[in-house]
Each structure stands twice: as C-alpha cells, then as structure tokens.
Design an enzyme around this catalytic site. Sequence first.
Site, PDB file in Angstrom:
ATOM      1  N   ARG A   1      41.585  41.182  44.047  1.00 33.58           N
ATOM      2  CA  ARG A   1      41.569  39.908  44.779  1.00 33.58           C
ATOM      3  C   ARG A   1      42.259  40.048  46.129  1.00 33.58           C
ATOM      4  O   ARG A   1      42.836  39.084  46.628  1.00 33.58           O
ATOM      5  CB  ARG A   1      42.240  38.818  43.970  1.00 33.58           C
TER       6      ARG A   1
ATOM      7  N   ASP B   1      51.100  50.043  38.266  1.00 35.58           N
ATOM      8  CA  ASP B   1      50.329  49.585  39.425  1.00 35.58           C
ATOM      9  C   ASP B   1      51.168  48.661  40.310  1.00 35.58           C
ATOM     10  O   ASP B   1      50.776  48.365  41.438  1.00 35.58           O
ATOM     11  CB  ASP B   1      49.045  48.869  38.980  1.00 35.58           C
ATOM     12  N   ASN B   2      52.309  48.233  39.815  1.00 37.85           N
ATOM     13  CA  ASN B   2      53.195  47.398  40.623  1.00 37.85           C
ATOM     14  C   ASN B   2      54.436  48.170  41.051  1.00 37.85           C
ATOM     15  O   ASN B   2      55.483  47.586  41.318  1.00 37.85           O
ATOM     16  CB  ASN B   2      53.612  46.154  39.835  1.00 37.85           C
TER      17      ASN B   2
HETATM   18  P1  AMP Z   1      48.784  41.804  38.896  1.00 40.56           P
HETATM   19  O1  AMP Z   1      49.144  41.389  37.513  1.00 40.56           O
HETATM   20  O2  AMP Z   1      48.743  40.681  39.893  1.00 40.56           O
HETATM   21  O3  AMP Z   1      49.586  42.966  39.370  1.00 40.56           O
HETATM   22  O4  AMP Z   1      47.273  42.285  38.816  1.00 40.56           O
HETATM   23  C1  AMP Z   1      46.812  43.262  37.931  1.00 40.56           C
HETATM   24  C2  AMP Z   1      45.361  43.569  38.212  1.00 40.56           C
HETATM   25  O5  AMP Z   1      44.552  42.429  38.011  1.00 40.56           O
HETATM   26  C3  AMP Z   1      45.080  44.039  39.630  1.00 40.56           C
HETATM   27  O6  AMP Z   1      44.049  44.985  39.564  1.00 40.56           O
HETATM   28  C4  AMP Z   1      44.618  42.771  40.305  1.00 40.56           C
HETATM   29  O7  AMP Z   1      43.798  43.029  41.428  1.00 40.56           O
HETATM   30  C5  AMP Z   1      43.828  42.106  39.195  1.00 40.56           C
HETATM   31  N1  AMP Z   1      43.779  40.656  39.344  1.00 40.56           N
HETATM   32  C6  AMP Z   1      44.793  39.777  39.198  1.00 40.56           C
HETATM   33  N2  AMP Z   1      44.374  38.524  39.390  1.00 40.56           N
HETATM   34  C7  AMP Z   1      43.065  38.579  39.687  1.00 40.56           C
HETATM   35  C8  AMP Z   1      42.055  37.611  39.992  1.00 40.56           C
HETATM   36  N3  AMP Z   1      42.328  36.309  40.043  1.00 40.56           N
HETATM   37  N4  AMP Z   1      40.811  38.073  40.235  1.00 40.56           N
HETATM   38  C9  AMP Z   1      40.522  39.370  40.187  1.00 40.56           C
HETATM   39  N5  AMP Z   1      41.405  40.322  39.900  1.00 40.56           N
HETATM   40  C10 AMP Z   1      42.673  39.948  39.658  1.00 40.56           C
HETATM   41 MG    MG Z   2      49.652  44.210  40.759  1.00 40.89          MG
END
Ligand code: AMP
Ligand code: MG
Length: 513
Positions: free
Chosen positions: A109, A268-269
Amino acid sequence: MPLPDTATELPTPSDLERDPFRFGFVNTYARLPERLYARLNPTPVAAPRLIKVNVELSRTLGLDPQALASNTGVEILAGNRIPIDAEPLALAYAGHQFGHFVPQLGDGRTNLLGEVIARDGARYDIQLKGSGPTPFSRRGDGRAALGPVLREYLVSEAMAALGVPTTRALAAVTTGERVLREVELPGAILTRVAASHLRVGTFQYFAAQGDTEAIRVLADYAIARHYPEAANAQQPYRALLDGVIARQASLIAQWMLLGFVHGVMNTDNSSISGETIDYGPCAFMEAYDPNMVFSSIDRQGRYSYSNQPHAAHWNLARLAESLLPLMTQEAGSEETALAAAYDALAAFSNQFEAARSAGLRRKLGLATERAGDTELAHDLLGRMAANHADFTLTFRRLCDAAAMPEADLAVRALFADPTAYDSWAMQWRQRLQQESVSTQQRTTSMRIANPLFIPRNHMVEDAIDAAVERKDFQPFEQLLAVVTDPFEYRPNLERYSSPARPEQRVSQTFCGT
Ligand code: AMP
Ligand code: MG
C-alpha cells in the site's frame, strides 16, 4: 562503490509549466534490477485535502512547504499527480511475521516516489503510504485509515524530537474516500521520509529464492547508502552485518530508555539503516511494566517491552542467514563464514547493554561510570515496576530531586508505596556525591535525557477520535506541537504530561491496516 545516480537533467521550461513543483528526485533504487520492485503509479483518490505539511522537515529536505501545501502539492501528496522526476515503485520484500516466514510481503500500500538529497547531503526516500493497491497487496485494499496515519505522524515526529533514529512524516492528506476495516473509516495518505526502505525482509526475499546475485546487489547498495566505511573493510559483507547490528543495538536501547514499545518487530519492519520504521500498534508505557504489550494481535507477548532486544537479535540472525552466501565467498568457506556470523551476532547483547547502561546513567544524572551504576538503575526500575510508577514522570522528576531533596515529594507520589523510593534515593544521593559536576550542569544534562512530554496513548487516541469523529484536527495539532518539543517545560500543559486517569487508560492498540 558509488550509488548508481541518474543523470540529473535540468527541467525544460515546458516541464516547469506542466509541473511547477519539483522534488529534484535523484533516484538510485529505480536503477537496480527490475526484480527488486514493481514499477507502478499511485491510484488517484476522490477528493484529497491537506491535513498537515511538516514545514521544518520540508526545509531540511530542500522542499518548499508552501508549494507542498498548494493544490498541486496536495495532488502529489495524494498520488493524483506524479511529479515529473518521480519513478514510482513498490518494493519487494519478505518477512517473518511473529516468527512465521512469509516469502512475499512487499509494499502492498505504498509507492516510493523517489529519492531526494537533503540540505545536509543525506539521501532520503519519499514514499506515499496508503496510495493504492500494488502487485504486493495480497488481500489488502492498498489504503490506510486516517487514525493510523495520524498515529504514525504523531509518534514518528515525537521520536525524531526525542533524538531516536526514525522515519519521518512529511505530510498527511485525507482522500475523501472511505476504507473498510471493522467499520468504515475515512481514508488518508501519509508521506513518509526514510533513510531508505531496505529491511531485513528485503534480503530474506531473495535469500528464500536462492538469488545470491540480488543479495549482492542489495548488500552493495546498503553499503554504499548506509555503511560506506564497510566498503573498505577486508570483509565488506561481514562489516555490513556488524554495522546493522551496532545500529539496531543502539536503536533498541533508545526505545527502552524511553519506555517505547514498537509492537510489531517483524523482520519486514526491521530497517537496515537502523531507523524505527512502521508505526503500527506502538505505544509509550505509562506505569512501568517490563512485560508491557499493547498490540491486540501480540497474544504471546513476543514483542513485549522487555523482549525487544531479543526480538531484534532474532531478526538480525535472519539477516545474517541471508548474507551467509556472500560472507562464505569472502571468508573462503561456509564454516568460517558461520563462525563470523555468530561472532557478529554475539556482539549485539554487549552493545545493547552498554548503550542502555550509558543511557540509564545519563537519566540518573551520572556523568561518570562506577561499578554498581547499572545495578542502581535496575534497582530503581524494579521498584518502579512493583509500585506502578509512571516511567516518564519518575525520571523527569528525578531531575529536580537531584538538585533539591524537597523535590522527592513529587517523585514519591508516583510510587504506590512511597518508601520504596526513599530507600533507593538514599543510595542514589550517595552515588551523586561522587560526581564533580555542578548541580546546574547536572540538571541541564538530566533534562535532555528525560523528556517531560511523550505521546501518551490516551492523548493520541483523543486526537484521533476528534479527527475521525468530528473532523476536528485541533487536538492533533496541539498534541503534535507538544510532543515535538519534548524536553522543555511550558506552563499549562499538565494534561499532556500526566498519566491517564483510570477511565482514560488505553491498554490496547490495533494494527495500522
Ligand atoms: P505492516 O503490518 O503494516 O508492516 O504490513 C505488513 C504487510 O502487509 C506489508 O507487506 C504491507 O504492505 C501489507 N499491508 C498492510 N496493510 C495493507 C493494506 N491495507 N493493503 C495492502 N497491503 C497491506
Ligand atoms: Mg511493515
């Protein structure tokens, strides 16, 4: 190895007519092999409106804040208009999420617009977060809700003001669209600024595919961009690993010294540059509790406050594994490379403990290092935990107590059993007597180690509620002004420095998705 710069072409008059706002992007990631990312533009939104432009950060980056806030600027910040020198990308990465490997995550996103060179000569990524679906979206909608955007803006800017390496918030806009989470919520887009978006998971993505060539490209890129000194080391990839480990050890120590709980320390973070990245269910503790967890999805406490150094070490071990093919080539054998990787990883805990101890000494007003200092600090922390003392206020009030014993009253008041503080304070005062700095000097240095204002969870929630429920961004603006000037006392701001009353307490935070 120099970064593969694009030839910077001067804008032609017709370019400027089409697009009066130039970032001056000088892109290097877009020059790397195509399998590292997907090229695609943000998806336009219905009705973008500006929430905030970060004026000071704009200037640091050499950007004009007024131009960013103009109609054209807001269209760019919403992804409705692509600046002429941008090359939008979604980056590929993998990651261990709560210990489970997911071979393909990636920017689901976000769109990297490009890289800018700041006034200080440093290179930064400019990225839109919430800018629409990408090939990495899996089942997600590619969007972000207003609440998490405001939370990231507030907390990342507070972290920067607190002196912690972090991604920054350059701007936020609403989209005029709704996003569907558990309920319908207003959509928003954050413009994130990062030293880069390389993550441990970026290396894992190619390691999982056995693509050693891509790992080499990434490692060389990371060295050029973040660890140029490693290029001259005898074993550059080992030096890269050492560098990332050192920066992560220092970063996590800083989190711990502020009572910060990241909440989703997945690989990934975990940033290669050593910045705090991906503010999801993060929060600052109020009452000190080493087992504190805020995230609603972290049921096992994997990323609890006191597990953070272990989580970081675990993530760094995944980076070491990914770099092993390169380290094997430079070391001559896998056995030697493995030994080197273990060696590098073993340094983490010493570096972390040293950074934390040094930080705790600063927090206690100790300018010198003596045997027993770390124990003295941990004794205090133990008493704070047993007595539910507010982490931030305890240390802040010690700044006054160090100068005048009358100020003990205010510290004692934070402990369920105030005598738990008294017996510790006696030992602390004896120790302070062994120091030779003036009281004035000590107070000054303690005040810059012990913030008065952190983004307290209930204040963050209030600011989000006002914006989401009533389109009232005043509480957000006010809180932002307070937490981005965290060390300076100002009158009439008690409600920002006070812990939540029981009925205000927010003990759980939710992921930003
Ligand atoms: P995060 O938990 O924000 O670190 O995201 C983990 C993964 O989920 C990453 O690959 C993000 O790009 C993906 N992701 C999180 N929220 C969304 C969303 N609303 N739409 C698409 N991908 C998402
Ligand atoms: Mg992330």
